[in-house]
Write a protein that holds these residues in place. Structure first.
Motif, mmCIF file in Angstrom:
data_model
loop_
_atom_site.group_PDB
_atom_site.id
_atom_site.type_symbol
_atom_site.label_atom_id
_atom_site.label_comp_id
_atom_site.label_asym_id
_atom_site.label_seq_id
_atom_site.Cartn_x
_atom_site.Cartn_y
_atom_site.Cartn_z
ATOM 1 N N UNK A 1 -19.738 -8.603 -13.539
ATOM 2 C CA UNK A 1 -19.134 -8.032 -14.748
ATOM 3 C C UNK A 1 -19.000 -6.532 -14.525
ATOM 4 N N UNK A 2 -17.958 -5.955 -15.124
ATOM 5 C CA UNK A 2 -17.695 -4.524 -14.923
ATOM 6 C C UNK A 2 -17.989 -3.759 -16.205
ATOM 7 N N UNK A 3 -18.805 -2.720 -16.069
ATOM 8 C CA UNK A 3 -19.081 -1.831 -17.200
ATOM 9 C C UNK A 3 -18.303 -0.545 -16.976
ATOM 10 N N UNK A 4 -17.412 -0.217 -17.910
ATOM 11 C CA UNK A 4 -16.566 0.969 -17.760
ATOM 12 C C UNK A 4 -15.254 0.567 -17.108
ATOM 13 N N UNK A 5 -14.175 0.674 -17.887
ATOM 14 C CA UNK A 5 -12.869 0.240 -17.373
ATOM 15 C C UNK A 5 -11.877 1.393 -17.443
ATOM 16 N N UNK A 6 -12.309 2.539 -16.882
ATOM 17 C CA UNK A 6 -11.435 3.713 -16.822
ATOM 18 C C UNK A 6 -10.747 3.775 -15.474
ATOM 19 N N UNK A 7 -10.605 4.979 -14.923
ATOM 20 C CA UNK A 7 -9.904 5.164 -13.633
ATOM 21 C C UNK A 7 -10.407 4.207 -12.562
ATOM 22 N N UNK A 8 -11.708 4.291 -12.280
ATOM 23 C CA UNK A 8 -12.211 3.568 -11.112
ATOM 24 C C UNK A 8 -12.616 2.132 -11.457
ATOM 25 N N UNK A 9 -13.019 1.897 -12.706
ATOM 26 C CA UNK A 9 -13.378 0.535 -13.122
ATOM 27 C C UNK A 9 -12.201 -0.422 -12.958
ATOM 28 N N UNK A 10 -10.997 0.056 -13.281
ATOM 29 C CA UNK A 10 -9.806 -0.792 -13.127
ATOM 30 C C UNK A 10 -9.533 -1.085 -11.659
ATOM 31 N N UNK A 11 -9.703 -0.055 -10.820
ATOM 32 C CA UNK A 11 -9.487 -0.244 -9.373
ATOM 33 C C UNK A 11 -10.481 -1.285 -8.847
ATOM 34 N N UNK A 12 -11.735 -1.172 -9.302
ATOM 35 C CA UNK A 12 -12.746 -2.152 -8.866
ATOM 36 C C UNK A 12 -12.357 -3.559 -9.320
ATOM 37 N N UNK B 1 -12.081 -5.545 -24.517
ATOM 38 C CA UNK B 1 -13.099 -6.028 -23.576
ATOM 39 C C UNK B 1 -13.419 -7.498 -23.808
ATOM 40 N N UNK B 2 -13.942 -8.150 -22.751
ATOM 41 C CA UNK B 2 -14.373 -9.543 -22.858
ATOM 42 C C UNK B 2 -15.754 -9.631 -23.504
ATOM 43 N N UNK B 3 -16.544 -8.545 -23.350
ATOM 44 C CA UNK B 3 -17.895 -8.505 -23.926
ATOM 45 C C UNK B 3 -17.908 -7.512 -25.094
ATOM 46 N N UNK B 4 -18.818 -7.729 -26.055
ATOM 47 C CA UNK B 4 -18.862 -6.845 -27.226
ATOM 48 C C UNK B 4 -19.758 -5.627 -26.992
ATOM 49 N N UNK B 5 -20.617 -5.698 -25.983
ATOM 50 C CA UNK B 5 -21.528 -4.574 -25.711
ATOM 51 C C UNK B 5 -22.060 -4.687 -24.285
ATOM 52 N N UNK B 6 -22.695 -3.578 -23.833
ATOM 53 C CA UNK B 6 -23.343 -3.624 -22.521
ATOM 54 C C UNK B 6 -24.490 -4.638 -22.558
ATOM 55 N N UNK B 7 -25.152 -4.703 -23.703
ATOM 56 C CA UNK B 7 -26.266 -5.648 -23.873
ATOM 57 C C UNK B 7 -25.790 -7.093 -23.694
#
Ligand SMILES: NC(=O)c1ccc[n+]([C@@H]2O[C@H](COP(=O)([O-])OP(=O)(O)OC[C@H]3O[C@@H](n4cnc5c(N)ncnc54)[C@H](O)[C@@H]3O)[C@@H](O)[C@H]2O)c1
Length: 314
Positions: free
Chosen positions: A5-16, A38-44
């Motif tokens: 799962x990816x936390x943070x979908x900015x510049x580099x999160x999208x590339x990942x 997002x697919x998830x509602x929180x980091x938790x």
């Protein structure tokens, strides 16, 4: 099959996300980013998803430490972007958390270690082909338009890639760090061009220069146009990831090496290694302990930049 799962979908999160979707043997269960759908509602919720084996942390640097701790506490493997953290104390927290979970894989996002050019350079150094490595010169330019102009930007965001490569090649920490910077543009009071000189115990030197360029045509996948020159007593190794192939010159002759520009190779390859470490237990090529040393040098460079004084690390 490893689920990430990816936390943070900015510049580099999208590339990942794009790179991970191209890799076989893994799947992305979803992303969480408070600023994006997002697919998830929180980091938790990510941490609590038992289907998730590994978490990719691509959030702002100051949030890394807490998220790494939470992910490891939830039993996840962790990929955390570089730099490890915004402060030495937070970077130490990450290493402590990783050490407390030795059966979990923790990899730092120093993607250049997975760039074939730098891998070849490291091989040449380790095999002794360059002899005594006396001088390293590195440089890197990054697009100013893609940045959020903070004072630490040049060093912690950009120079840190080169500082990490230098330490990786030298396999030792410098004893002195001197950084000088200059404000180039009037719209942000930060150093836009920074030179850092590292002095090692044997008197050998490494000099890094980074520059933030105002150029809207600068493609993001070349956000790190970089060069490196290694000078040893028996040979040199030259890498230019701007337009020329890398080249190795030793007593055995001159050899060209195919260039792989950041964004087209190493950003994906770092995840192939990460997955292999999870699945087969192979050693991590960018471990948090190494990233902590890099953090120490980068923080010293920032201190020197602010004070104008050389900082001693001995
Ligand atoms: N390896 C590289 O070459 C490379 C390149 C760019 C950025 N980075 C690193 O990646 C990190 C992110 O940089 P960026 O440029 O993508 O930043 P960014 O600002 O473009 O993206 C960060 C995203 O994280 C989100 N976010 C903030 N807090 C969050 C949280 N608690 N949980 C989930 N999402 C959260 C934000 O909403 C934002 O969309 C930084 O540490 C940076 O140094 C590395």
């Amino acid at each position: 099959m490893t689920t990430l799962a990816i936390l943070g979908y900015g510049n580099i999160g999208r590339v990942h996300g794009e790179n991970l979707r191209l890799l076989r043997g893994c799947r992305v269960s979803g992303v969480y980013d408070p600023a994006h759908p997002s697919d998830y509602v929180s980091a938790e919720a990510v941490m609590n998803d038992s289907a998730v084996d590994a978490v990719v942390i691509a959030t702002p640097t100051d949030s890394h430490a807490l998220l790494v701790e939470q992910a490891l506490a939830a039993g996840k493997h962790v990929f955390v972007e570089k730099p490890l953290a915004g402060t030495l104390a937070d970077a130490e927290r990450i290493v402590a958390a990783a050490r407390a979970c030795p059966d979990r894989v923790v990899q730092a996002g120093f993607c250049e270690r997975f760039n074939v050019n730098y891998m070849e350079a490291r091989r040449a150094v380790r095999e002794g082909k360059l002899g005594d490595l006396r001088a390293i010169h590195t440089s890197r330019v990054a697009p100013y338009w893609a940045s959020n102009p903070q004072w630490e930007l040049g060093v912690l965001d950009t120079a840190v890639h080169n500082l990490d490569l230098i330490l990786w090649l030298k396999q030792q920490c410098p004893v002195k760090v001197l950084a000088r910077g200059v404000q180039v543009y009037s719209d942000s009071a930060i150093p836009h061009s920074v030179t850092t000189t590292l002095t090692f115990a044997d008197g050998s030197l490494a000099v890094d220069h980074i520059a933030w360029l105002k150029d809207e045509g600068f493609p993001l996948n070349q956000c790190a146009r970089s060069r490196m020159l290694l000078q040893g007593s028996e040979g040199y190794f030259e890498i230019d990831l701007t337009d020329r192939p890398a080249a190795l010159r030793t007593e055995e002759g001159y050899r060209k090496i195919d260039s792989v520009i950041l964004g087209e190779g190493c950003l994906k390859r770092q995840f192939e290694y990460f997955l292999r470490s999870i699945e087969e237990g192979t050693p991590v090529l960018a471990p948090p302990e190494d990233a902590l040393l890099t953090e120490r040098v980068a923080i010293a460079a920032l201190e020197s930049l602010r004070s104008g004084q050389e900082v001693s690390l001995a």
